[in-house]
Every structure is written in C-alpha cells, then in structure tokens.
Write an enzyme that holds these catalytic residues in place. Sequence first.
Site, PDB file in Angstrom:
ATOM      1  CE  LYS A 221     -57.594  18.497  78.794  1.00 14.27           C
ATOM      2  NZ  LYS A 221     -56.927  17.208  79.039  1.00 14.27           N
TER       3      LYS A 221
ATOM      4  CD  GLU B 104     -52.329  27.545  91.907  1.00 16.62           C
ATOM      5  OE1 GLU B 104     -51.101  27.689  92.102  1.00 16.62           O
ATOM      6  OE2 GLU B 104     -53.198  28.142  92.562  1.00 16.62           O
TER       7      GLU B 104
ATOM      8  CB  CYS C 199     -45.812  22.021  90.849  1.00 17.27           C
ATOM      9  SG  CYS C 199     -46.989  21.841  92.203  1.00 17.27           S
TER      10      CYS C 199
ATOM     11  CD  GLU D 284     -41.891  22.186  86.454  1.00 12.08           C
ATOM     12  OE1 GLU D 284     -42.445  22.416  85.374  1.00 12.08           O
ATOM     13  OE2 GLU D 284     -42.500  22.121  87.533  1.00 12.08           O
TER      14      GLU D 284
HETATM   15  P1  NAD Z   1     -49.413  20.405  80.675  1.00 16.49           P
HETATM   16  O1  NAD Z   1     -49.372  21.880  80.667  1.00 16.49           O
HETATM   17  O2  NAD Z   1     -48.798  19.660  79.575  1.00 16.49           O
HETATM   18  O3  NAD Z   1     -50.937  19.902  80.749  1.00 16.49           O
HETATM   19  C1  NAD Z   1     -51.801  20.268  81.785  1.00 16.49           C
HETATM   20  C2  NAD Z   1     -53.234  20.129  81.312  1.00 16.49           C
HETATM   21  O4  NAD Z   1     -53.472  21.094  80.294  1.00 16.49           O
HETATM   22  C3  NAD Z   1     -53.575  18.780  80.692  1.00 16.49           C
HETATM   23  O5  NAD Z   1     -54.884  18.420  81.062  1.00 16.49           O
HETATM   24  C4  NAD Z   1     -53.500  19.070  79.206  1.00 16.49           C
HETATM   25  O6  NAD Z   1     -54.280  18.211  78.418  1.00 16.49           O
HETATM   26  C5  NAD Z   1     -54.040  20.473  79.160  1.00 16.49           C
HETATM   27  N1  NAD Z   1     -53.663  21.260  77.981  1.00 16.49           N
HETATM   28  C6  NAD Z   1     -52.560  21.135  77.200  1.00 16.49           C
HETATM   29  N2  NAD Z   1     -52.579  22.052  76.213  1.00 16.49           N
HETATM   30  C7  NAD Z   1     -53.712  22.769  76.366  1.00 16.49           C
HETATM   31  C8  NAD Z   1     -54.292  23.865  75.677  1.00 16.49           C
HETATM   32  N3  NAD Z   1     -53.714  24.397  74.589  1.00 16.49           N
HETATM   33  N4  NAD Z   1     -55.466  24.364  76.118  1.00 16.49           N
HETATM   34  C9  NAD Z   1     -56.063  23.858  77.218  1.00 16.49           C
HETATM   35  N5  NAD Z   1     -55.567  22.810  77.918  1.00 16.49           N
HETATM   36  C10 NAD Z   1     -54.400  22.278  77.498  1.00 16.49           C
HETATM   37  O7  NAD Z   1     -48.804  19.972  82.085  1.00 16.49           O
HETATM   38  P2  NAD Z   1     -48.566  18.482  82.629  1.00 16.49           P
HETATM   39  O8  NAD Z   1     -47.370  17.912  81.966  1.00 16.49           O
HETATM   40  O9  NAD Z   1     -49.837  17.721  82.619  1.00 16.49           O
HETATM   41  O10 NAD Z   1     -48.239  18.783  84.179  1.00 16.49           O
HETATM   42  C11 NAD Z   1     -46.969  19.074  84.630  1.00 16.49           C
HETATM   43  C12 NAD Z   1     -46.833  20.557  84.912  1.00 16.49           C
HETATM   44  O11 NAD Z   1     -47.834  20.955  85.845  1.00 16.49           O
HETATM   45  C13 NAD Z   1     -45.517  20.903  85.551  1.00 16.49           C
HETATM   46  O12 NAD Z   1     -45.011  22.083  84.972  1.00 16.49           O
HETATM   47  C14 NAD Z   1     -45.885  21.140  87.005  1.00 16.49           C
HETATM   48  O13 NAD Z   1     -45.018  21.984  87.715  1.00 16.49           O
HETATM   49  C15 NAD Z   1     -47.246  21.733  86.865  1.00 16.49           C
HETATM   50  N6  NAD Z   1     -48.000  21.616  88.115  1.00 16.49           N
HETATM   51  C16 NAD Z   1     -48.212  22.751  88.846  1.00 16.49           C
HETATM   52  C17 NAD Z   1     -48.887  22.678  90.057  1.00 16.49           C
HETATM   53  C18 NAD Z   1     -49.132  23.907  90.892  1.00 16.49           C
HETATM   54  O14 NAD Z   1     -49.928  23.831  91.810  1.00 16.49           O
HETATM   55  N7  NAD Z   1     -48.490  25.028  90.608  1.00 16.49           N
HETATM   56  C19 NAD Z   1     -49.341  21.441  90.514  1.00 16.49           C
HETATM   57  C20 NAD Z   1     -49.107  20.307  89.735  1.00 16.49           C
HETATM   58  C21 NAD Z   1     -48.428  20.406  88.530  1.00 16.49           C
END
Ligand code: NAD
Length: 479
Positions: free
Chosen positions: A176, A251, A285, A381
């Site tokens: 997803k 992650e 990230c 962050e």
């Molecule tokens: P987010 O947590 O808002 O969403 C990530 C994904 O999770 C999306 O596909 C979203 O639709 C889904 N999601 C949201 N709520 C959910 C739920 N209740 N159940 C299941 N899935 C759900 O994050 P974002 O804004 O898309 O991404 C940014 C974040 O990702 C930042 O915090 C960044 O640091 C992190 N990130 C981490 C890494 C890493 O490797 N550690 C890499 C890239 C981004």
Amino acid sequence: MTDTFFGHVIDGEEVPSVDGATFDVWNPWTQEVFAQAAEGGPEDAARAVASSRKAFDEGPWPRLGRVERAAAVHRLADLMEARSDELATLDTTNMGKPFAQAKHDVGRSVQNFRFFADHQRDHTGETYPMDSGHHTYSEYGPVGVVAAISPWNFPLMMASWKVAPAIAWGNTCVVKPSEDTPASVTVLGRLAVEAGFPPGVINVLNGHGTPAGSSLTADDRVDRVTFTGSSATGKVVMASAAGHLAPVSLELGGKGANVVFEDADLDNAVRWTVEAIFRNSGQVCLAGSRLFVASAIYDEFMERFVAAAEALTVGDPFDPATKFASLASKRHFDKVTSYVDGVGADGGTVVTGGAADDGTWLVRPTIITDLPRTAPAYCEEIFGPVCVVNRFDSEDEAVGLANDTRYGLNAMLFTENLSRAHRVASRLRAGTVWVNCFFIRDLRTPFGGVGDSGVGREGGNFSKEFFTEPKAVVMQINR
Ligand code: NAD
C-alpha cells in the site's frame, strides 16, 4: 487504464474499488490534480489479502526453485529499468522531487530487486555435526503474506525496499503506497503482471492509512507487516499487528545529527551537510536536521554553509538545473512552515530561508540558530529543509548533543582524524553512521533505527531473517 487513473492491482488485474470510490492525485509543483486513484476500503483490502493468500497457499511462487524465482525478479527489474523514465516522471510529477533525483531513486529501486533476487538465490544455511549421532541443519522458507506499507518521500524506492526482499524470499505481498503518491507503485504492480508474475504475488492496494492500511495490518491472514512512515503511525501499526502476532519491521522517523569537528575537510563537510539536509527538500528520514559545529570553525563553516544553501537552484523539478523544489503537499507545507513560524517566539534566529511566500508549496533551504533544546523545531522531526545549528567545544559535548534525542536512525560526522572517526562513530546512538559522507548504502548491511526511529533492521541477512521462517532439521545418521 491510463495514467490519469491508478487502480488497485489485485490478482493480476487493475481494478477500481468495489464501491467505485476515488481520491485526487496531486502534482505539488503545479498544484493541480493530474489523476485519480482508487480509494481502497476494507472490502478491497480483504480481496487483495485473499488473492495473496491464495497465491501463497496454492500458487507456484513459493514453490519455485531459487534460481527460477531469482530470474523472475530480475525480469521485473529489467522492465523497471526499461521504463525508468516513466517511473521517474511519475515520482517527480506526483511528489515534486527534482527529476535527476527521481531517476537516481528508480535506479536504486531496480538495484533493490536485483540484489535481493541474487541474495536469495545464493543464500546458505547452517549445518552442525552433533555428538549424539545426529546432524542438524537450518532451512529458510517463506513466511506467507506480507503487508508492505510505504510513505510518500521516496514513493517507488521505499516500496521496493520492502517488496523486493519479500517476494525474492518466496512470499506474496500486498503493498500500500502512500495516498499522496500512488502513481509509481501502481505501475510497479502493472509491471509485475507484464513480467508474468503469478496473480497475487504483488498486489497493490491504493488508499488512505485508514481504512486501507489499517485493514491490512489487522488482517490475520497477513504473516508479516513491514512499514515505513512516521513514529506515531508505527505505534498504531505495531499494536494492530500484535492482534494476530504478526512480526513487524518498522522504519520510522529521524532527527539526524551531523557533527562537524574542527579537523574536518571543510569543502567536503559543507558539500555533504547541504546534501544531508536539503536533498529531496529535506523530506528524508535520514536528514541531517541537527547540525553541531566545533566552535573553532563555527564562523567559517556557517558562512560557507549558508552561502551553499542560498546557491541551490530552486525551481521546476523537471528543469535539469533544479536542485531543490517544493514540498510534496499543501498539508506538509503547512506543517513545515508552522515549525519555522514558531522559531522566533522560541528565541531562535532564522538565518536564511523560510516559506517562499509566492503561493507555491516551497520552503527555501532554511538554517536556524540559537534555538533552545526544548523548542519543538529543535527536538521534533520536521521532515523538511530546516537545519537547526548548535556549536560545541569538545568531543564529549558533541556526542552528548548528538545523542540527546528520542530518535536514533542515523548520524554523520566529519573529521580527518582517523581515531576520532572510529571512536565517535562507536559512541553515536544511531542505526547508521556516515563518516565524511551521507546516503551511501550497501544492501548487505543492517538498516534501521533505535528508539523512536524503528524496530528491527532490514538489508541482506537482516531481511532474510524477517521474511523467512527458519527451520531446524535434526537427522539421525547412526543407524
Ligand atoms: P505516515 O506514517 O503518515 O504514513 C506512512 C504510510 O502509512 C502511508 O502509506 C499511510 O497511508 C499509512 N498509514 C497511515 N495510518 C495508518 C494506519 N493506521 N494503519 C496502517 N497504515 C497507515 O508517514 P508519511 O508522512 O507518509 O512519511 C513520512 C514519515 O516516514 C517520516 O516520519 C519519515 O521519517 C518516515 N520515513 C522513515 C524512513 C526510514 O527508513 N526510517 C524512510 C522514509 C520515511
């Protein structure tokens, strides 16, 4: 289907949602809706999981020989490579990153598939002679259905990082993508069909976190959940998967420390410091969002760093000269600017940058000093092009400042002193430490974070452990 509609890819077909619901897909640079995507609901999620379950329980994929499966994964990588312009165009259009960076990301996505195909093909197990007249060995079989949930900042690359090891090890997968960036991952699903993958091996479910993502994590037919996103969502995902004891790999967010010692090569340090916080407009990230500079070189370093930040070519992400473009969505622009807006009241100084104030969703490369360590912009962050700078007077102080965070994804350090490089790398509390560089990655090494930055590691044998069920076989040989 055309590229003005991104459906779900379920069971070898691109389909709309059962109830026909859709959502807008945006181009953040032009601020236009350029496509619609299928809005997945619980029924669509259930269909996708059922398809992947059947593909795993009854289909050929987990039963293929390791060589044949590796060849199939390489075929998918070949198609991605052949279509890399299209994939990069979609990521740039949908997310706003400069096209050259999107091309680089697609190249790394292709490499992810190739690496895990080969890693699985060439893997070894362990055998142990036993004194009891037996010998024992390990087998690494696939685990079943994997739910892979990815963020919007590297739309294709983050998803590939999960899908590639999952399928290479013989699992089937429902991926997803973020609701902000459904385009390139949908094309990945189409390419899996074109590559002749059995239906259900890679299903793509589009839609929002709730209900699409949450329906996946709660489904007890899912055997593993691999998630990249924010720390807050990671906690929800982990709790949901715990309901049916599915192991999770998380992650999550970061607040990377970047430590520049007085003995650093300043040209190199400035170059990588700019890259670390302003690449992808800081929506990384791993961003070096907390910068610590030795007092002895502070003034000189800052002069050069600020000049380099201001010299970045800002503009249309499809212009080859562009190094820095807008943020990925209006929602994210509002979030980043609210942090910058609060800096003055918290006693900080915005040395350069801030919102472009021209109607775009652009926040210029932003450098902040004088912020207290309790200010939100200092400790939370921001996930944007915002660097908070502090000075230090000793190695101990630098390590203390760098480790003073709930996050622990990565850190960078710049020094020409070999002993100091190893000593400080060892003391930094982070999953990855880069010395005199940034963003370089070998897929054999562990990747992940400590604290609020995640649970578990992926890469090489770490992915093997997560995406397989190891089995011990004990065999009597003295009869
Ligand atoms: P987010 O947590 O808002 O969403 C990530 C994904 O999770 C999306 O596909 C979203 O639709 C889904 N999601 C949201 N709520 C959910 C739920 N209740 N159940 C299941 N899935 C759900 O994050 P974002 O804004 O898309 O991404 C940014 C974040 O990702 C930042 O915090 C960044 O640091 C992190 N990130 C981490 C890494 C890493 O490797 N550690 C890499 C890239 C981004």
